[in-house]
Enzyme design. Structure first.
Site, PDB file in Angstrom:
ATOM      1  N   SER A   1      44.929  50.015  11.019  1.00  0.00           N
ATOM      2  CA  SER A   1      44.440  51.290  11.519  1.00  0.00           C
ATOM      3  C   SER A   1      43.196  51.696  10.740  1.00  0.00           C
ATOM      4  CB  SER A   1      45.526  52.357  11.353  1.00  0.00           C
ATOM      5  OG  SER A   1      44.994  53.653  11.519  1.00  0.00           O
TER       6      SER A   1
ATOM      7  N   ARG B   1      34.918  34.993  61.326  1.00  0.00           N
ATOM      8  CA  ARG B   1      34.277  35.156  60.024  1.00  0.00           C
ATOM      9  C   ARG B   1      34.204  36.646  59.740  1.00  0.00           C
ATOM     10  NH1 ARG B   1      30.571  31.886  57.319  1.00  0.00           N
ATOM     11  NH2 ARG B   1      31.457  30.200  58.542  1.00  0.00           N
TER      12      ARG B   1
END
Length: 455
Positions: free
Chosen positions: A277, A316
């Site tokens: 930390s 498509r």
């Protein structure tokens, strides 16, 4: 790991993530497209679809070292896709024979097949890494198959299990998810080659032969019909990827909880500075677990994105290709990184067996309430035994009395020796552990074991 705000923390520095980043990066993508174009020319030359003398120049031109990548990027921005400018560069490099490049193919043929080649390469590496994951977890399970730990229900003590049982639950799900990914990848390893709208019309009768030989040349399966707008294979693959990351994250979530200060039964592997930390020097954060959990949260939406790609118009579609490709390839990178971190986590996991034993007794023996209830039910019936044990539990919780003392008062019964009742409850699950370990070859023979910490 870079300092870019978009990089996924610890994950992006892992070996698996970096390996896949290269595969899906610019160079890896262009190489996959070149592989398609070179194989197509070779097959068509052999079949007489294009002049045989055109094959060698085209193959020689399919070399990334001969391309102007800056020009290719500019061309891709203009066209919207990289294939047209790439084909033009190959054709220019091939000289007079360049007119035969990309013959009868379309952009999506190249991009879809290229993506399949990349996914196969990336996920083959992931599956290899997962073999090590399975063996590491099997070893951990075998080493602790009778190490007592509190089985937890809704984050509360339930009944005793062994730590090996808990690991076997992780392993069982990971093995199934791995098998699911392998199966989904196998189904997705299919050539895309159909031209324009997928009908192979441009090749005037030669299309099926070209498709057959092209699939063989790329070691891909040949589909029954073109899949430009049939994306179900990619949906299954995306779901399998997300499920596997989630299976790893379930394990990471358990480990992170067991690392909490109040529990203290496990610790991630120690490394200089890892998990520290910036303001609390005493902390050892579960950063590997956190990275795996974030990977799962970052990939769980991917099946939805890819599923939307099934809703395409006619032969498509529009507005799907890049979304599917980006989401799926990023998810595979996240998975690859999560597997690398999982192997690091499991291979160095610190198991605090004495703390596990102490925590079992945290509730003054109440963790054995179910076992005693089942014993009493043999002569009193289950409902009456449950009522008695409920009163016993209330007395223990409200007065701090030991379970065995309260049991004597409320039920005029005695608690069997704790060691015996604990061993019995753990033993009942050993057959299930054996069934899981049977899916791994000789886990006990593997050298890597989790360390047992001294509390």
């Amino acid at each position: 790991m870079t300092l870019a705000s978009t990089d996924p923390g610890l994950l992006c520095g892992s070996e698996g993530y970096q390996r896949c980043a290269k595969i899906f990066g610019e160079a890896g993508t262009v190489d996959a497209y070149l592989q398609f174009e070179a194989a197509l020319a070779e097959v068509q030359g052999r079949l007489g679809v294009i002049p045989g003398q055109a094959v060698a120049p085209i193959r020689a031109a399919c070399d990334q070292g001969k391309l102007d990548l800056a020009k290719l990027r500019t061309g891709s921005l203009a066209v919207g896709y990289p294939i047209a400018p790439l084909v033009a560069m190959i054709a220019d490099a091939a000289g007079p024979h360049g007119q035969w490049v990309h013959y009868g193919a379309t952009t999506q043929d190249v991009m879809d097949t290229g993506m399949v080649l990349q996914l196969r390469q990336a996920l083959s590496g992931v599956l290899n890494d997962l073999d090590r994951t399975a063996h590491l977890l099997a070893d951990l399970c075998a080493a602790h198959r009778r190490t007592p730990i509190a089985g937890r229900s809704k984050l509360q003590h339930g009944v005793p299990v062994s730590f090996g049982y808990k690991v076997a639950v992780w392993l069982d799900q990971i093995l199934r998810a791995r098998d699911g990914l392998s199966e989904a990848l196998s189904r997705a390893e299919v050539l895309q080659f159909g031209g324009a709208v997928g009908s192979l019309a441009a090749l005037q009768g030669h299309g099926m032969a070209v498709r057959r030989d092209l699939a063989a040349a790329l070691s891909l399966r040949e589909p029954d019909i073109s899949w430009h707008v049939s994306r179900d294979r990619m949906v299954a693959l995306a779901s399998a990827v997300a499920a596997l990351v989630a299976a790893l994250a379930k394990m990471a979530s358990d480990i992170a909880h067991l690392m909490s200060t109040e529990v203290g039964e496990l610790l991630e592997p120690a490394a200089e500075g890892r998990g520290s930390s910036s303001t609390m020097p005493q902390k050892r954060n579960p950063v590997i677990c956190e990275a795996i959990l974030e990977a799962a949260r970052d990939t769980r939406h991917v099946p939805t994105v890819v599923l939307e790609g099934m809703l395409q118009e006619h032969e498509r579609g529009i507005g799907h290709g890049y979304r599917e490709r980006t989401a799926l390839c990023r998810a595979v990178q996240q998975l690859a990184g999560a597997v690398t971190l999982t192997n690091e986590l499991v291979s160095g996991l610190e198991v605090n067996a004495p703390r596990m034993a102490r925590n079992l007794d945290m509730t003054q023996g109440l963790i054995h309430a179910e076992a005693v209830m089942m014993q009493l039910s043999e002569r009193l019936g289950r409902l009456k035994a449950h009522d008695i044990l409920h009163r016993v539990s209330h007395r223990v919780a409200s007065t701090g009395t030991r379970f065995e003392e309260a049991l004597t008062v409320e039920a005029r019964a005695s608690l069997p020796a704790q060691a015996d009742i604990l061993a019995q409850q753990i033993e009942y699950a050993q057959d299930m552990i054996d069934l899981v370990l049977a899916r791994i070859d000789t886990p006990e023979s593997r050298p890597e074991r989790a360390r047992v910490a001294v509390d």
